[in-house]
Design an enzyme around this catalytic site. Structure first.
Site, PDB file in Angstrom:
ATOM      1  N   GLY A   1       1.914   2.454  10.779  1.00  0.00           N
ATOM      2  CA  GLY A   1       2.829   3.580  10.621  1.00  0.00           C
ATOM      3  C   GLY A   1       3.511   4.007  11.910  1.00  0.00           C
ATOM      4  O   GLY A   1       4.112   5.085  11.971  1.00  0.00           O
TER       5      GLY A   1
ATOM      6  N   SER B   1       3.051  -1.917  10.463  1.00  0.00           N
ATOM      7  CA  SER B   1       4.504  -1.848  10.655  1.00  0.00           C
ATOM      8  C   SER B   1       5.223  -3.167  10.346  1.00  0.00           C
ATOM      9  O   SER B   1       6.143  -3.566  11.066  1.00  0.00           O
ATOM     10  CB  SER B   1       4.829  -1.376  12.077  1.00  0.00           C
ATOM     11  OG  SER B   1       4.329  -0.064  12.280  1.00  0.00           O
TER      12      SER B   1
ATOM     13  N   HIS C   1      -9.840   0.963   4.867  1.00  0.00           N
ATOM     14  CA  HIS C   1      -8.550   1.211   5.520  1.00  0.00           C
ATOM     15  C   HIS C   1      -8.770   2.211   6.661  1.00  0.00           C
ATOM     16  O   HIS C   1      -9.563   3.145   6.533  1.00  0.00           O
ATOM     17  CB  HIS C   1      -7.542   1.758   4.508  1.00  0.00           C
ATOM     18  CG  HIS C   1      -6.149   1.796   5.036  1.00  0.00           C
ATOM     19  ND1 HIS C   1      -5.712   2.783   5.882  1.00  0.00           N
ATOM     20  CD2 HIS C   1      -5.106   0.949   4.871  1.00  0.00           C
ATOM     21  CE1 HIS C   1      -4.456   2.558   6.211  1.00  0.00           C
ATOM     22  NE2 HIS C   1      -4.055   1.442   5.602  1.00  0.00           N
TER      23      HIS C   1
ATOM     24  N   ASN D   1       0.858  -1.184   0.000  1.00  0.00           N
ATOM     25  CA  ASN D   1       0.000   0.000   0.000  1.00  0.00           C
ATOM     26  C   ASN D   1       0.898   1.238   0.000  1.00  0.00           C
ATOM     27  O   ASN D   1       1.443   1.608   1.040  1.00  0.00           O
ATOM     28  CB  ASN D   1      -0.903  -0.022   1.243  1.00  0.00           C
ATOM     29  CG  ASN D   1      -1.754   1.233   1.356  1.00  0.00           C
ATOM     30  OD1 ASN D   1      -1.875   1.995   0.410  1.00  0.00           O
ATOM     31  ND2 ASN D   1      -2.345   1.443   2.524  1.00  0.00           N
ATOM     32  N   TRP D   2       1.006   1.846  -1.169  1.00  0.00           N
ATOM     33  CA  TRP D   2       1.894   3.014  -1.281  1.00  0.00           C
ATOM     34  C   TRP D   2       1.306   4.259  -0.617  1.00  0.00           C
ATOM     35  O   TRP D   2       1.983   5.270  -0.489  1.00  0.00           O
ATOM     36  CB  TRP D   2       2.146   3.327  -2.763  1.00  0.00           C
ATOM     37  CG  TRP D   2       3.158   2.441  -3.421  1.00  0.00           C
ATOM     38  CD1 TRP D   2       3.785   1.357  -2.880  1.00  0.00           C
ATOM     39  CD2 TRP D   2       3.654   2.587  -4.757  1.00  0.00           C
ATOM     40  NE1 TRP D   2       4.645   0.811  -3.810  1.00  0.00           N
ATOM     41  CE2 TRP D   2       4.584   1.541  -4.966  1.00  0.00           C
ATOM     42  CE3 TRP D   2       3.401   3.479  -5.798  1.00  0.00           C
ATOM     43  CZ2 TRP D   2       5.259   1.378  -6.168  1.00  0.00           C
ATOM     44  CZ3 TRP D   2       4.070   3.309  -6.999  1.00  0.00           C
ATOM     45  CH2 TRP D   2       4.995   2.271  -7.181  1.00  0.00           C
ATOM     46  N   LYS D   3       0.045   4.215  -0.291  1.00  0.00           N
ATOM     47  CA  LYS D   3      -0.642   5.412   0.237  1.00  0.00           C
ATOM     48  C   LYS D   3      -0.382   6.589  -0.726  1.00  0.00           C
ATOM     49  O   LYS D   3      -0.308   6.369  -1.927  1.00  0.00           O
ATOM     50  CB  LYS D   3      -0.185   5.734   1.657  1.00  0.00           C
ATOM     51  CG  LYS D   3      -0.203   4.499   2.563  1.00  0.00           C
ATOM     52  CD  LYS D   3      -0.089   4.855   4.007  1.00  0.00           C
ATOM     53  CE  LYS D   3       0.127   3.582   4.812  1.00  0.00           C
ATOM     54  NZ  LYS D   3      -0.151   3.740   6.215  1.00  0.00           N
TER      55      LYS D   3
ATOM     56  N   GLU E   1      -5.723  -4.990  10.841  1.00  0.00           N
ATOM     57  CA  GLU E   1      -4.753  -3.907  10.976  1.00  0.00           C
ATOM     58  C   GLU E   1      -5.048  -3.112  12.245  1.00  0.00           C
ATOM     59  O   GLU E   1      -5.855  -2.174  12.227  1.00  0.00           O
ATOM     60  CB  GLU E   1      -4.854  -2.970   9.774  1.00  0.00           C
ATOM     61  CG  GLU E   1      -4.488  -3.619   8.451  1.00  0.00           C
ATOM     62  CD  GLU E   1      -3.869  -2.585   7.514  1.00  0.00           C
ATOM     63  OE1 GLU E   1      -2.725  -2.808   7.105  1.00  0.00           O
ATOM     64  OE2 GLU E   1      -4.504  -1.568   7.222  1.00  0.00           O
TER      65      GLU E   1
ATOM     66  N   GLU F   1      -7.158   4.664   7.676  1.00  0.00           N
ATOM     67  CA  GLU F   1      -6.960   6.083   7.324  1.00  0.00           C
ATOM     68  C   GLU F   1      -8.192   6.647   6.630  1.00  0.00           C
ATOM     69  O   GLU F   1      -8.528   7.814   6.793  1.00  0.00           O
ATOM     70  CB  GLU F   1      -5.687   6.235   6.470  1.00  0.00           C
ATOM     71  CG  GLU F   1      -4.435   6.086   7.325  1.00  0.00           C
ATOM     72  CD  GLU F   1      -3.200   5.600   6.591  1.00  0.00           C
ATOM     73  OE1 GLU F   1      -3.164   5.662   5.346  1.00  0.00           O
ATOM     74  OE2 GLU F   1      -2.271   5.121   7.275  1.00  0.00           O
TER      75      GLU F   1
END
Ligand code: PEP
Length: 306
Positions: free
Chosen positions: A177, A266, A99, A12-14, A171, A101
């Site tokens: 992160g 992480s 997700h 996941n490159w975000k 998650e 976020e």
């Protein structure tokens, strides 16, 4: 003993890396993973990098393409949104749903997550549904309750077959992160809990009839009810022959045995091997460490050898 399910390692490159960085990234990733087989490697770049990745991966089935987000609407006056159909057109096959976020920063509720999951399946994507508790929720002893609520809302109305085809990413929000990854014991415990819950969701009957030639055929040829119908204990409306408890049990075991549960939070080359050795963990969703193709390749290799 070989791992019971094919592992998935997703990057996941975000909101990182540009379109011009896709080619050198993929060249390194493909070189570093050329000996690796039997792993579903998924690249999930930002929207603007998808066309380039799509072009480069067209003839490279080794790496599949995913998207980080999409609209719950099929089409229309939704300025700035991207539909599932637009993504399919670019050979995107995996899609992140829920997700943390998106939930925390963009107000995606459980209900929106649920609607998106249905849209994802309707458009024949393989969704990666993200669920997880915050640190406060874990400290309050509510982690499992949070997961149960998120999953029950998200998975309602799914056919049992779509349920089996959904990848669930556990998650924990406190691990994303932060560099503070869950221990293998913590992750395995939660994965085990989710798998038991899936078994339960797909076993509550009466669920199915054995219906030769029925159009709505399920995993083992039985008629499908949605998970919501199952939760509500609905019947097929067909009077005979109703499947026996033994058949419900068989089906729920099949679904629970098939569904892939991956861990995110992480994950790095340093901790991947330990996590991926667990029979309960079927892969990883990798954020920060996936931005470096060598580090991501190390995680893919760890999955292949774990
Ligand atoms: C993620 O974004 O899904 C994620 C797990 O990020 P990170 O690996 O950086 O914690």
């Amino acid at each position: 003993m070989p791992h019971p399910r094919k592992k998935v390692i997703a990057a996941n490159w975000k909101m990182n890396l540009t379109s011009s960085e896709v080619k050198p990234y993929l060249e390194t990733l493909l070189l570093e993973t050329q000996q690796v087989e039997g792993i579903d490697i998924v690249l999930i770049p930002s929207f603007t990098s998808i066309p380039k990745a799509s072009e480069l991966l067209e003839k490279t089935p080794k790496v599949r393409l995913g998207a980080q987000n999409f609209s719950a609407h099929d089409k229309g006056a939704f300025t700035g949104e991207v539909s599932a159909r637009m993504l399919r057109d670019l050979f995107v096959r995996y899609i992140l749903v829920g997700h943390s976020e998106r939930r925390q920063l963009f107000g995606e509720t459980d209900q929106i997550v649920h609607e998106k999951l249905l849209v994802a399946h309707r458009n024949e994507f393989r969704p990666i549904l993200c669920v997880g508790e915050t640190l406060e929720e874990r400290k309050a002893g509510k982690a499992k309750q949070v997961l149960e609520n998120q999953l029950k809302v998200a998975l309602a109305d799914l056919s049992v077959e779509d349920l089996a085809d959904t990848i669930i990413a556990y998650e924990p929000v406190w691990a994303i992160g932060t560099g503070c990854t869950a221990t293998t014991e913590q992750a395995s415990e939660m994965h085990h809990f989710i798998r038991e819950m899936i078994k339960d969701l797909s076993s509550k009957g009466p669920l199915s009839k054995l219906a030769a030639g029925d159009e709505r055929q399920g995993i083992d040829g039985a008629q499908q009810l949605s998970v919501q119908e199952v939760l509500n204990g609905a019947s097929t409306g067909v009077t005979q022959p109703i499947a026996s408890a033994v058949e419900f049990g068989k089906r729920s075991k099949e679904v629970a045995a098939k569904i892939r549960l991956i861990y995110g939070g992480s994950v790095t080359p340093a901790n991947a091997c330990e996590l991926l050795k667990s029979p309960d963990i079927d892969g990883a969703l990798v954020g920060g460490a996936s931005l470096d193709p060598r580090a991501f390749a190390e995680i893919v290799k760890a999955a292949a050898t774990a």
